[in-house]
Write a protein that holds these residues in place. Structure first.
Motif, PDB file in Angstrom:
ATOM      1  N   ARG A  77      73.910 119.738  64.899  1.00 27.29           N
ATOM      2  CA  ARG A  77      74.020 118.376  64.385  1.00 27.29           C
ATOM      3  C   ARG A  77      72.638 117.886  63.950  1.00 27.29           C
ATOM      4  N   SER A  78      72.639 117.128  62.857  1.00 30.76           N
ATOM      5  CA  SER A  78      71.423 116.473  62.400  1.00 30.76           C
ATOM      6  C   SER A  78      71.720 114.985  62.256  1.00 30.76           C
ATOM      7  N   ASP A  79      70.892 114.152  62.868  1.00 28.49           N
ATOM      8  CA  ASP A  79      71.135 112.709  62.862  1.00 28.49           C
ATOM      9  C   ASP A  79      70.365 111.983  61.777  1.00 28.49           C
ATOM     10  N   GLY A  80      69.613 112.699  60.976  1.00 20.95           N
ATOM     11  CA  GLY A  80      68.897 112.041  59.889  1.00 20.95           C
ATOM     12  C   GLY A  80      67.481 112.564  59.766  1.00 20.95           C
ATOM     13  N   GLY A  81      66.620 111.704  59.241  1.00 23.64           N
ATOM     14  CA  GLY A  81      65.234 112.096  59.032  1.00 23.64           C
ATOM     15  C   GLY A  81      64.908 112.196  57.554  1.00 23.64           C
ATOM     16  N   ILE A  82      63.649 112.322  57.256  1.00 27.13           N
ATOM     17  CA  ILE A  82      63.167 112.396  55.872  1.00 27.13           C
ATOM     18  C   ILE A  82      63.116 113.857  55.461  1.00 27.13           C
ATOM     19  N   LEU A  83      63.944 114.246  54.495  1.00 23.15           N
ATOM     20  CA  LEU A  83      64.039 115.645  54.113  1.00 23.15           C
ATOM     21  C   LEU A  83      62.738 116.181  53.541  1.00 23.15           C
ATOM     22  N   ALA A  84      61.958 115.314  52.929  1.00 26.42           N
ATOM     23  CA  ALA A  84      60.682 115.782  52.369  1.00 26.42           C
ATOM     24  C   ALA A  84      59.767 116.353  53.450  1.00 26.42           C
ATOM     25  N   ALA A  85      60.012 115.966  54.706  1.00 26.39           N
ATOM     26  CA  ALA A  85      59.216 116.489  55.819  1.00 26.39           C
ATOM     27  C   ALA A  85      59.889 117.663  56.504  1.00 26.39           C
ATOM     28  N   GLY A  86      61.062 118.083  56.009  1.00 27.58           N
ATOM     29  CA  GLY A  86      61.803 119.172  56.630  1.00 27.58           C
ATOM     30  C   GLY A  86      63.051 118.645  57.303  1.00 27.58           C
ATOM     31  N   MET A  87      64.013 119.513  57.524  1.00 19.44           N
ATOM     32  CA  MET A  87      65.294 119.111  58.105  1.00 19.44           C
ATOM     33  C   MET A  87      65.258 119.235  59.623  1.00 19.44           C
ATOM     34  N   ARG A  88      65.649 118.154  60.283  1.00 16.52           N
ATOM     35  CA  ARG A  88      65.658 118.113  61.739  1.00 16.52           C
ATOM     36  C   ARG A  88      67.049 118.478  62.251  1.00 16.52           C
ATOM     37  N   LEU A  89      67.119 119.391  63.210  1.00 13.81           N
ATOM     38  CA  LEU A  89      68.353 119.685  63.930  1.00 13.81           C
ATOM     39  C   LEU A  89      68.221 119.054  65.307  1.00 13.81           C
ATOM     40  N   ASP A  90      69.057 118.050  65.586  1.00 20.11           N
ATOM     41  CA  ASP A  90      68.888 117.251  66.789  1.00 20.11           C
ATOM     42  C   ASP A  90      69.624 117.809  67.998  1.00 20.11           C
ATOM     43  N   SER A  91      70.753 118.475  67.778  1.00 21.51           N
ATOM     44  CA  SER A  91      71.515 119.021  68.902  1.00 21.51           C
ATOM     45  C   SER A  91      72.418 120.127  68.399  1.00 21.51           C
ATOM     46  N   TRP A  92      73.000 120.852  69.357  1.00 21.02           N
ATOM     47  CA  TRP A  92      73.895 121.966  69.055  1.00 21.02           C
ATOM     48  C   TRP A  92      75.159 121.835  69.895  1.00 21.02           C
ATOM     49  N   LEU A  93      76.242 122.421  69.424  1.00 21.65           N
ATOM     50  CA  LEU A  93      77.426 122.571  70.258  1.00 21.65           C
ATOM     51  C   LEU A  93      77.162 123.748  71.196  1.00 21.65           C
ATOM     52  N   THR A  94      77.150 123.487  72.485  1.00 21.42           N
ATOM     53  CA  THR A  94      76.684 124.481  73.443  1.00 21.42           C
ATOM     54  C   THR A  94      77.748 124.809  74.490  1.00 21.42           C
ATOM     55  N   ASP A  95      77.577 125.965  75.126  1.00 20.17           N
ATOM     56  CA  ASP A  95      78.404 126.328  76.271  1.00 20.17           C
ATOM     57  C   ASP A  95      77.606 126.281  77.569  1.00 20.17           C
ATOM     58  N   ARG A  96      76.296 126.166  77.449  1.00 20.47           N
ATOM     59  CA  ARG A  96      75.411 125.959  78.592  1.00 20.47           C
ATOM     60  C   ARG A  96      74.101 125.421  78.031  1.00 20.47           C
ATOM     61  N   PRO A  97      73.285 124.811  78.844  1.00 19.06           N
ATOM     62  CA  PRO A  97      72.047 124.235  78.308  1.00 19.06           C
ATOM     63  C   PRO A  97      71.217 125.273  77.548  1.00 19.06           C
ATOM     64  N   GLY A  98      70.807 124.900  76.340  1.00 18.37           N
ATOM     65  CA  GLY A  98      69.940 125.761  75.549  1.00 18.37           C
ATOM     66  C   GLY A  98      70.625 126.945  74.911  1.00 18.37           C
ATOM     67  N   HIS A  99      71.962 126.909  74.775  1.00 21.35           N
ATOM     68  CA  HIS A  99      72.668 128.051  74.203  1.00 21.35           C
ATOM     69  C   HIS A  99      73.818 127.581  73.315  1.00 21.35           C
ATOM     70  N   ALA A 100      73.664 127.745  71.998  1.00 22.04           N
ATOM     71  CA  ALA A 100      74.726 127.385  71.053  1.00 22.04           C
ATOM     72  C   ALA A 100      75.927 128.295  71.253  1.00 22.04           C
ATOM     73  N   ARG A 101      77.107 127.722  71.266  1.00 21.75           N
ATOM     74  CA  ARG A 101      78.328 128.484  71.489  1.00 21.75           C
ATOM     75  C   ARG A 101      79.044 128.770  70.175  1.00 21.75           C
ATOM     76  N   GLN A 102      79.866 129.805  70.194  1.00 20.08           N
ATOM     77  CA  GLN A 102      80.738 130.077  69.058  1.00 20.08           C
ATOM     78  C   GLN A 102      81.820 129.010  69.012  1.00 20.08           C
ATOM     79  N   VAL A 103      82.072 128.465  67.806  1.00 11.47           N
ATOM     80  CA  VAL A 103      83.010 127.348  67.698  1.00 11.47           C
ATOM     81  C   VAL A 103      84.335 127.739  67.050  1.00 11.47           C
ATOM     82  N   ILE A 104      84.323 128.649  66.076  1.00  9.98           N
ATOM     83  CA  ILE A 104      85.560 129.131  65.458  1.00  9.98           C
ATOM     84  C   ILE A 104      85.903 130.457  66.112  1.00  9.98           C
ATOM     85  N   PRO A 105      87.023 130.530  66.856  1.00 10.57           N
ATOM     86  CA  PRO A 105      87.327 131.776  67.564  1.00 10.57           C
ATOM     87  C   PRO A 105      87.704 132.896  66.614  1.00 10.57           C
ATOM     88  N   ARG A 106      87.450 134.133  67.054  1.00 12.54           N
ATOM     89  CA  ARG A 106      87.912 135.290  66.302  1.00 12.54           C
ATOM     90  C   ARG A 106      89.421 135.422  66.447  1.00 12.54           C
TER      91      ARG A 106
END
Length: 333
Positions: A77-106
């Protein structure tokens, strides 16, 4: 028309340090869309963690997929920011702290041979989010992967959980020519427009539309014939000639035109087409980024916040670093 590098979006070299924050050391594509509640969702394809070898993605890390912490897809997820300074990623869908989880199942149905499931486009209508995906049977030779089918998943909780209705799937044809195995979404005048290409990188672009309240009903989809709309998919006209893949489409308000960006394997470049209307006519390709400058580049996905800005931005992928970067598109000569 040309594109220039702004900043890396994913990888440890980026401001987002996605390895430390989400276990995302290498990842594919970077499909972003407005989530309907004021933010931006970003879907990535095959994603690897700390055990990744650092040499591309689906070609195979030196470690096993398990050791490389392979996930077929993840979402940030990105909540905004000035793109000229680069794109900020603010959070991820996670299954545990610090670990992005798979969201579309196989697909675990009996008889379906699926290697991975990759997102190809996203869009929101109200608070419902839609994500196009392809079920990859095998990667075959470079640029000639084969799919079982493509489909549209949906989420009613801003991307937290996703559903894959079987009724919203396009089965591929035996020769791989079904025209909506990879998609790009756009909205205009009460319709969702769905640009489609076959599996792989060698096919042309066709166009369909569906009322915003019927996206998951494939029987309600109409195809553009070049002169009008039909529900006979076999009559769909080519709107952008081959070769096209990993397509993104956006109306750019400042310039008053439609933009379509994709990888063109004949030119080995990211190209942009322009059009006065969503149905075209679409211009010849304008080369904006080349493999000479960015070896093994692919994918060009517009950032939705730049639709209203003077300068469009898009996320581009590069195979060797296997991460995504933000690019600024200059529309002038």
């Amino acid at each position: 028309m040309r594109a220039e590098f702004v900043a890396w979006v994913t990888g440890q070299q980026s401001r987002n340090r996605t390895g430390d924050r989400a276990g995302v050391y290498g990842t594919d594509l970077g499909i972003c869309w407005a989530d309907g509640v004021g933010g931006v969702l970003v879907a990535y394809g095959d994603t690897f963690g700390r055990g990744w070898s650092g040499e591309g993605g689906a070609a195979g890390p030196r470690a096993s997929h398990e050791e490389a912490d392979w996930r077929s897809n993840v979402i940030a997820r990105s909540d905004g920011g000035i793109l000229a300074a680069g794109m900020r990623l603010d959070s991820w869908l996670t299954d545990r702290p610090g670990h992005a989880r798979q969201v579309i199942p196989r697909d675990d149905r009996a008889g379906v041979r699926e290697f991975t499931v990759i997102p190809t486009a996203g869009i929101s209508v109200g608070r419902r989010n839609f994500l196009a995906y392809m079920s990859v049977r095998d990667w075959d030779t470079p640029g000639r992967w084969r799919t079982n089918y493509a489909g549209i998943a949906y989420s009613d909780d801003v991307g937290e959980t996703w559903h894959k209705p079987e009724a919203a799937q396009w089965s591929n044809l035996p020769d791989g020519s079904q025209g909506w195995q990879m998609c790009a979404f756009a909205r205009d005048g009460g319709f969702v427009y769905i640009f489609g290409t076959p599996n792989g990188r060698g096919g042309p672009v066709r166009l369909a539309r569906v009322p915003e309240n019927a996206v998951l009903d494939l029987n309600a989809h109409e195809q553009w014939t070049g002169a009008g709309w039909t529900r006979d998919q076999s009559r769909a006209a080519v709107v952008i000639p081959a070769p096209a893949s990993e397509l993104s489409v956006m109306f750019h308000w400042a310039s008053g035109q439609w933009l379509a960006a994709h990888y063109n394997e004949h030119l080995d470049a990211i190209v942009v087409h322009t059009a006065p209307r969503v149905t075209g006519p679409w211009s010849p390709p304008h080369v904006v980024a080349t493999a000479a400058a960015w070896p093994a580049l692919y994918g060009a996905f517009f950032h939705p916040a730049s639709a209203m800005a003077g300068t469009p931005y898009f996320l581009m992928s590069q195979w060797g670093p296997y991460n995504t970067m933000l690019m600024r598109l200059h529309l002038g000569t």
